[in-house]
Write a protein that holds these residues in place. Structure first.
Motif, PDB file in Angstrom:
ATOM      1  N   TRP A  87       8.901   9.307 -14.330  1.00 40.02           N
ATOM      2  CA  TRP A  87       8.451   9.269 -12.939  1.00 40.02           C
ATOM      3  C   TRP A  87       7.343   8.248 -12.696  1.00 40.02           C
ATOM      4  CZ3 TRP A  87       8.513  14.263  -9.566  1.00 40.02           C
ATOM      5  CH2 TRP A  87       9.827  14.763  -9.535  1.00 40.02           C
ATOM      6  N   ASP A  88       6.598   7.893 -13.741  1.00 43.67           N
ATOM      7  CA  ASP A  88       5.536   6.908 -13.534  1.00 43.67           C
ATOM      8  C   ASP A  88       6.092   5.531 -13.203  1.00 43.67           C
ATOM      9  OD1 ASP A  88       6.625   6.568 -16.059  1.00 43.67           O
ATOM     10  OD2 ASP A  88       4.726   5.952 -16.975  1.00 43.67           O
ATOM     11  N   ALA A  98      -0.567   8.476 -12.538  1.00 41.65           N
ATOM     12  CA  ALA A  98      -1.017   9.648 -13.286  1.00 41.65           C
ATOM     13  C   ALA A  98      -1.654  10.675 -12.355  1.00 41.65           C
ATOM     14  CB  ALA A  98      -2.009   9.222 -14.362  1.00 41.65           C
ATOM     15  N   ALA A  99      -2.475  10.202 -11.411  1.00 42.40           N
ATOM     16  CA  ALA A  99      -3.159  11.104 -10.488  1.00 42.40           C
ATOM     17  C   ALA A  99      -2.167  11.807  -9.563  1.00 42.40           C
ATOM     18  CB  ALA A  99      -4.182  10.328  -9.666  1.00 42.40           C
ATOM     19  N   THR A 100      -1.159  11.057  -9.105  1.00 41.13           N
ATOM     20  CA  THR A 100      -0.163  11.630  -8.191  1.00 41.13           C
ATOM     21  C   THR A 100       0.724  12.634  -8.908  1.00 41.13           C
ATOM     22  OG1 THR A 100      -0.110   9.519  -6.993  1.00 41.13           O
ATOM     23  CG2 THR A 100       1.666  11.085  -6.535  1.00 41.13           C
ATOM     24  N   LEU A 101       1.243  12.240 -10.061  1.00 38.50           N
ATOM     25  CA  LEU A 101       2.174  13.095 -10.796  1.00 38.50           C
ATOM     26  C   LEU A 101       1.492  14.332 -11.352  1.00 38.50           C
ATOM     27  CD1 LEU A 101       4.278  10.370 -12.642  1.00 38.50           C
ATOM     28  CD2 LEU A 101       4.717  11.497 -10.455  1.00 38.50           C
ATOM     29  N   ASP A 102       0.212  14.214 -11.676  1.00 35.61           N
ATOM     30  CA  ASP A 102      -0.531  15.376 -12.160  1.00 35.61           C
ATOM     31  C   ASP A 102      -0.550  16.462 -11.086  1.00 35.61           C
ATOM     32  OD1 ASP A 102      -2.335  16.646 -14.151  1.00 35.61           O
ATOM     33  OD2 ASP A 102      -3.771  16.503 -12.501  1.00 35.61           O
ATOM     34  N   ALA A 145       2.756  -0.855 -10.110  1.00 36.21           N
ATOM     35  CA  ALA A 145       1.546  -1.663  -9.919  1.00 36.21           C
ATOM     36  C   ALA A 145       0.266  -0.925 -10.275  1.00 36.21           C
ATOM     37  CB  ALA A 145       1.462  -2.144  -8.466  1.00 36.21           C
ATOM     38  N   ASN A 146       0.354   0.400 -10.441  1.00 42.18           N
ATOM     39  CA  ASN A 146      -0.884   1.146 -10.668  1.00 42.18           C
ATOM     40  C   ASN A 146      -0.590   2.410 -11.471  1.00 42.18           C
ATOM     41  OD1 ASN A 146      -3.347   2.572 -10.480  1.00 42.18           O
ATOM     42  ND2 ASN A 146      -3.799   1.657  -8.482  1.00 42.18           N
ATOM     43  N   ARG A 147      -0.710   2.343 -12.759  1.00 42.29           N
ATOM     44  CA  ARG A 147      -0.429   3.484 -13.635  1.00 42.29           C
ATOM     45  C   ARG A 147      -1.441   4.610 -13.451  1.00 42.29           C
ATOM     46  NH1 ARG A 147       4.800   3.129 -15.095  1.00 42.29           N
ATOM     47  NH2 ARG A 147       5.310   1.033 -15.845  1.00 42.29           N
ATOM     48  N   PRO A 152       0.805  -1.220   0.000  1.00 42.45           N
ATOM     49  CA  PRO A 152       0.000   0.000   0.000  1.00 42.45           C
ATOM     50  C   PRO A 152       0.846   1.282   0.000  1.00 42.45           C
ATOM     51  CG  PRO A 152       0.200  -0.776   2.234  1.00 42.45           C
ATOM     52  CD  PRO A 152       0.968  -1.755   1.372  1.00 42.45           C
ATOM     53  N   ALA A 153       2.171   1.158  -0.162  1.00 43.03           N
ATOM     54  CA  ALA A 153       3.035   2.337  -0.102  1.00 43.03           C
ATOM     55  C   ALA A 153       2.674   3.341  -1.183  1.00 43.03           C
ATOM     56  CB  ALA A 153       4.501   1.925  -0.226  1.00 43.03           C
ATOM     57  N   ASP A 154       2.361   2.859  -2.387  1.00 44.22           N
ATOM     58  CA  ASP A 154       2.018   3.780  -3.470  1.00 44.22           C
ATOM     59  C   ASP A 154       0.728   4.549  -3.163  1.00 44.22           C
ATOM     60  OD1 ASP A 154       0.432   1.544  -3.667  1.00 44.22           O
ATOM     61  OD2 ASP A 154       0.758   1.210  -5.817  1.00 44.22           O
ATOM     62  N   GLU A 155      -0.232   3.857  -2.507  1.00 42.75           N
ATOM     63  CA  GLU A 155      -1.483   4.517  -2.132  1.00 42.75           C
ATOM     64  C   GLU A 155      -1.239   5.568  -1.044  1.00 42.75           C
ATOM     65  OE1 GLU A 155      -4.309   1.538  -1.061  1.00 42.75           O
ATOM     66  OE2 GLU A 155      -3.891   0.328  -2.835  1.00 42.75           O
ATOM     67  N   ASP A 156      -0.392   5.234  -0.066  1.00 39.51           N
ATOM     68  CA  ASP A 156      -0.079   6.186   1.002  1.00 39.51           C
ATOM     69  C   ASP A 156       0.608   7.417   0.434  1.00 39.51           C
ATOM     70  OD1 ASP A 156      -1.138   4.527   2.944  1.00 39.51           O
ATOM     71  OD2 ASP A 156       0.786   3.565   3.399  1.00 39.51           O
ATOM     72  N   PHE A 157       1.544   7.200  -0.501  1.00 40.63           N
ATOM     73  CA  PHE A 157       2.265   8.318  -1.112  1.00 40.63           C
ATOM     74  C   PHE A 157       1.282   9.214  -1.870  1.00 40.63           C
ATOM     75  CE2 PHE A 157       4.867  10.513  -4.216  1.00 40.63           C
ATOM     76  CZ  PHE A 157       5.992  10.859  -3.485  1.00 40.63           C
ATOM     77  N   HIS A 158       0.393   8.594  -2.622  1.00 40.19           N
ATOM     78  CA  HIS A 158      -0.606   9.372  -3.355  1.00 40.19           C
ATOM     79  C   HIS A 158      -1.477  10.182  -2.403  1.00 40.19           C
ATOM     80  CE1 HIS A 158      -3.995  10.450  -5.902  1.00 40.19           C
ATOM     81  NE2 HIS A 158      -4.781   9.917  -4.981  1.00 40.19           N
TER      82      HIS A 158
END
Length: 262
Positions: A207-208, A219-223, A213-215, A178-184
Motif C-alpha cells: 500500500w505504500d 507510513a503516517a496515513t497507513l498507520d 513521493a513521500n514514504r 498535493p493529492a497525497d497530502e490531501d488524502f492523508h
C-alpha cells in the motif's frame, strides 16, 4: 361528506400531506373493520412514518452514489471459498460503524471487492447511516478542485463528517503532491471519528506504493488506516472473465468466403 378537501390544506400545513395517499383506503378499512378512532389514527400514523423512512432511505441511497445496486444478497460467496463469511456478516450488522473502525478489502481485479464494499454500504444505509462511495481518483480530484477555488478546508470537513466513506481502487494510480497530502489529511481527520472502507488490488504490504513521493506520509496515513481495522482478502477467479464462444458444430458445413478483386 368527503372530508379530504378540508383536510388537505391542514395536512400540508403540518407537513403531513403524505397521509392523503392512504387516507381513503384506511378510512374504508376502518369502516369495514369497525375500528376504533384510535386504531384508525394509529394506522395513518404508521403509514406516514413508513413513507418518511422510505423517503430518507431513497435520499441516502442517492447521496451514496453507488455505481449499481450491489447488495450482500447478490454477492456470490461460492466463488470465494476462503473468504471469512462470518466476518462479512458481522460487518453487515454495522458494528464497525459504532466502533468507527476501518474495513480494508484487498484482492485481485474482478474478485468482487467493489461489490462487497458497496454491499456493506447498502447495509449501512438500511441502518440509517449516511454513506458516500467514491474512488481514490475521484476523491483526490474533488479535493484538488476544491483547493483550486479556495474551498479545500470546507470540502475536507464535509468528507470528514460522512459516517461511512467508501474509497474504491486505492493505489490503482499513485498519488502525487498535493493529492497525497490531501488524502492523508482526510484519513487523519476521520481517524477514530468515522468508519472508512478501502478496497485495493494491492496487497497490504504494497500500500505504500500509492505514495511514491513521500514514504513518511505513506507510513503516517497507513498507520491510521490499519489501526483496529477489519481486513478481508478476496482470492478467487475474476467475475469479469470473458465468456467463451459456443463450440461450432462439426456437422455444420464451413462457410465459403468470397474473395473480391480490387
Amino acid at each position: 361528506m368527503n372530508p379530504v378537501p378540508e383536510l388537505a390544506p391542514h395536512l400540508k400545513q403540518l407537513r403531513l400531506s403524505g397521509i392523503l395517499d392512504s387516507l381513503e383506503a384506511r378510512n374504508r378499512q376502518a369502516i369495514e373493520g369497525k375500528l376504533a378512532y384510535t386504531e384508525f389514527l394509529s394506522l395513518l400514523i404508521q403509514d406516514e412514518v413508513a413513507r418518511r423512512d422510505q423517503k430518507k432511505f431513497d435520499l441516502r441511497l442517492r447521496r451514496a452514489a453507488f455505481r449499481a445496486g450491489k447488495t450482500l444478497e447478490g454477492f456470490d460467496f461460492s466463488r470465494l471459498p476462503n473468504l471469512n463469511r462470518a466476518l462479512v456478516h458481522d460487518l453487515a450488522t454495522g458494528r464497525y460503524l459504532a466502533e468507527k473502525a476501518p474495513v480494508l478489502i484487498v484482492g485481485p481485479c474482478g474478485t468482487g471487492k467493489s461489490h462487497l464494499a458497496q454491499a456493506l454500504g447498502h447495509c449501512a444505509v438500511r441502518q440509517g447511516a449516511d454513506v458516500l462511495f467514491t474512488t481514490q481518483a475521484q476523491l483526490c480530484a474533488s479535493l484538488t478542485a476544491a483547493r483550486a477555488v479556495g474551498t479545500a478546508e470546507r470540502k475536507l470537513a464535509t468528507l470528514a463528517r460522512v459516517p461511512l466513506l467508501i474509497i474504491d481502487d486505492f493505489g490503482l494510480k499513485p498519488m502525487r503532491p498535493p493529492a497525497d497530502e490531501d488524502f492523508h489529511d482526510l484519513i487523519a481527520e476521520r481517524y477514530e471519528q468515522a468508519a472508512t472502507i478501502v478496497t485495493s488490488n494491492l496487497d497490504f504490504t504494497e500500500w505504500d506504493q500509492a505514495f511514491p513521493a513521500n514514504r513518511l506520509l505513506a507510513a503516517a496515513t497507513l498507520d491510521r488506516l490499519r489501526h483496529n481495522a477489519y481486513c478481508l482478502t478476496l482470492d478467487g477467479a475474476s467475475y469479469r472473465a470473458p465468456k467463451l464462444a459456443p463450440a461450432a458444430s462439426k456437422s455444420a458445413p464451413a462457410k465459403q468466403v468470397k474473395s473480391t478483386e480490387f
